[in-house]
Design a protein around this motif. Structure first.
Motif, PDB file in Angstrom:
ATOM      1  N   ILE A 189       0.853  -1.182   0.000  1.00 15.28           N
ATOM      2  CA  ILE A 189       0.000   0.000   0.000  1.00 15.28           C
ATOM      3  C   ILE A 189       0.894   1.238   0.000  1.00 15.28           C
ATOM      4  O   ILE A 189       1.864   1.310   0.760  1.00 15.28           O
ATOM      5  N   ARG A 190       0.551   2.207  -0.832  1.00 11.36           N
ATOM      6  CA  ARG A 190       1.297   3.453  -0.913  1.00 11.36           C
ATOM      7  C   ARG A 190       0.339   4.626  -0.715  1.00 11.36           C
ATOM      8  O   ARG A 190      -0.724   4.666  -1.330  1.00 11.36           O
ATOM      9  N   TYR A 191       0.729   5.564   0.147  1.00  8.96           N
ATOM     10  CA  TYR A 191      -0.060   6.792   0.308  1.00  8.96           C
ATOM     11  C   TYR A 191       0.851   7.990   0.113  1.00  8.96           C
ATOM     12  O   TYR A 191       1.887   8.112   0.767  1.00  8.96           O
ATOM     13  N   SER A 192       0.476   8.874  -0.788  1.00  7.15           N
ATOM     14  CA  SER A 192       1.268  10.075  -1.040  1.00  7.15           C
ATOM     15  C   SER A 192       0.396  11.313  -0.961  1.00  7.15           C
ATOM     16  O   SER A 192      -0.805  11.282  -1.282  1.00  7.15           O
ATOM     17  N   HIS A 193       1.015  12.409  -0.514  1.00  6.69           N
ATOM     18  CA  HIS A 193       0.346  13.709  -0.473  1.00  6.69           C
ATOM     19  C   HIS A 193       1.314  14.731  -1.043  1.00  6.69           C
ATOM     20  O   HIS A 193       2.413  14.906  -0.515  1.00  6.69           O
ATOM     21  N   LEU A 194       0.903  15.377  -2.126  1.00  6.69           N
ATOM     22  CA  LEU A 194       1.755  16.323  -2.838  1.00  6.69           C
ATOM     23  C   LEU A 194       1.113  17.706  -2.819  1.00  6.69           C
ATOM     24  O   LEU A 194      -0.102  17.849  -2.986  1.00  6.69           O
ATOM     25  N   PHE A 195       1.952  18.739  -2.615  1.00  5.35           N
ATOM     26  CA  PHE A 195       1.503  20.120  -2.637  1.00  5.35           C
ATOM     27  C   PHE A 195       2.287  20.897  -3.684  1.00  5.35           C
ATOM     28  O   PHE A 195       3.512  20.781  -3.772  1.00  5.35           O
ATOM     29  N   GLN A 196       1.555  21.683  -4.475  1.00  7.95           N
ATOM     30  CA  GLN A 196       2.161  22.622  -5.411  1.00  7.95           C
ATOM     31  C   GLN A 196       1.847  24.030  -4.904  1.00  7.95           C
ATOM     32  O   GLN A 196       0.679  24.408  -4.795  1.00  7.95           O
ATOM     33  N   ILE A 197       2.899  24.798  -4.612  1.00  6.81           N
ATOM     34  CA  ILE A 197       2.744  26.067  -3.911  1.00  6.81           C
ATOM     35  C   ILE A 197       3.214  27.199  -4.815  1.00  6.81           C
ATOM     36  O   ILE A 197       4.419  27.348  -5.055  1.00  6.81           O
ATOM     37  N   PRO A 198       2.306  28.026  -5.341  1.00  5.51           N
ATOM     38  CA  PRO A 198       2.734  29.137  -6.204  1.00  5.51           C
ATOM     39  C   PRO A 198       3.496  30.191  -5.408  1.00  5.51           C
ATOM     40  O   PRO A 198       3.250  30.395  -4.217  1.00  5.51           O
ATOM     41  N   PHE A 199       4.419  30.860  -6.068  1.00  8.65           N
ATOM     42  CA  PHE A 199       5.224  31.883  -5.416  1.00  8.65           C
ATOM     43  C   PHE A 199       4.581  33.270  -5.466  1.00  8.65           C
ATOM     44  O   PHE A 199       5.143  34.231  -4.960  1.00  8.65           O
ATOM     45  N   SER A 200       3.417  33.363  -6.064  1.00  9.82           N
ATOM     46  CA  SER A 200       2.701  34.637  -6.128  1.00  9.82           C
ATOM     47  C   SER A 200       1.268  34.422  -5.670  1.00  9.82           C
ATOM     48  O   SER A 200       0.861  33.307  -5.333  1.00  9.82           O
ATOM     49  N   LYS A 201       0.480  35.479  -5.659  1.00  8.01           N
ATOM     50  CA  LYS A 201      -0.916  35.382  -5.246  1.00  8.01           C
ATOM     51  C   LYS A 201      -1.750  34.637  -6.269  1.00  8.01           C
ATOM     52  O   LYS A 201      -2.828  34.128  -5.954  1.00  8.01           O
ATOM     53  N   GLN A 202      -1.261  34.594  -7.503  1.00  7.74           N
ATOM     54  CA  GLN A 202      -2.007  33.957  -8.569  1.00  7.74           C
ATOM     55  C   GLN A 202      -1.920  32.432  -8.455  1.00  7.74           C
ATOM     56  O   GLN A 202      -1.031  31.888  -7.801  1.00  7.74           O
TER      57      GLN A 202
END
Length: 259
Positions: free
Chosen positions: A162-175
């Protein structure tokens, strides 16, 4: 107020990932005198494609090639994976498919071996403000080729995972993340083994990634950065601490006819 909320969200994400890394890896490092921990350098190259065919159906494909020892000295592993995707909605989907794994012969493993890997996955994406979040829960039924002496046999042994992953993509601006955007990427993935052939070593590995992403277009993006892997081998007391360069290319296509 919105700016403060964004900062708080980023801090919570960072704390959660650091905590996940701490609880999975520190117990191993604390017992370094009792465990056999070796270090390796690897490169992970990957291509991912998700193509939506209809409102409910799509296909998933990903290809990987990995090298080992001084990052690129020897081939390590090649993987081809494909699946049929069912969309509950735009954010929630399930996949079922098959992966073929070829473990190259090298100085670490002198005998090449193959693996057949049926797999199923739950995929969920959402947003926290302008932060993109992707969670994946994957079940793998692994059939590993048995090695006897100096050669691979026609027999296979089953080890489920079993594999569980959590990924976040975080913009460097307000957009949000758009064409031409550079953004931060953080993820953690935990692997757990189970089945009749698994004894005491239930923990398989933990992968922590930190890097950057670039959005070339609406359909194409690239992630590149550093990944740390702590892997427990079948002996139960041998561990590999891998320092990896990871470069993944992602493409998503929607072939539905416009209404």
């Amino acid at each position: 107020m919105a700016k403060k909320s964004g900062i708080i969200i980023r801090c919570l994400i960072m704390q959660a990932l650091v905590y996940a890394l701490f609880i999975t890896q520190c117990p191993l490092l604390a017992q370094k005198n009792e465990k056999n921990i070796s270090n390796e350098e690897k490169v992970f190259l990957g291509y991912f494609n998700q193509t939506r065919l209809t409102n409910k159906l799509g296909v998933w494909t990903d290809l990987h090639h990995r090298t080992i020892h001084d990052f690129v000295r020897e081939p390590h592993q090649s993987i081809g994976r494909a699946a049929l995707t069912f969309y509950f909605n735009d954010n929630l989907r399930i996949m079922a498919g098959y992966a073929f794994v070829y473990n190259h012969n090298n100085s670490q493993n002198p005998i090449a071996r193959i693996e057949h890997r049926p797999w199923q996955q739950l995929f969920f994406k959402t947003h926290y403000g302008n932060v993109h979040s992707i969670q994946m829960l994957r079940l793998e039924e692994r059939y590993l080729q048995v090695v006897n002496g100096n050669s691979a046999t026609d027999d296979f042994t089953n080890v489920n995972r079993i594999r569980y992953s959590h990924l976040f993509q975080i913009p460097f601006s307000k957009q949000s993340i758009n064409k031409g955007s550079l953004f931060g990427v953080l993820s953690n993935e935990v692997f757990i083994r189970f089945g009749k052939n698994v004894k005491a070593n239930v923990f398989d590995q933990n992968r922590f990634f930190a890097g950057l992403g670039y959005q070339f277009s609406r359909s194409t993006s690239l992630h590149f950065g550093y990944m740390n892997i702590i892997q427990q081998l079948q002996s139960g007391y041998d561990f590999i601490n891998s320092h990896c360069v990871r470069i993944f290319l992602f493409q998503t296509f929607d072939l539905r006819k416009e209404k």
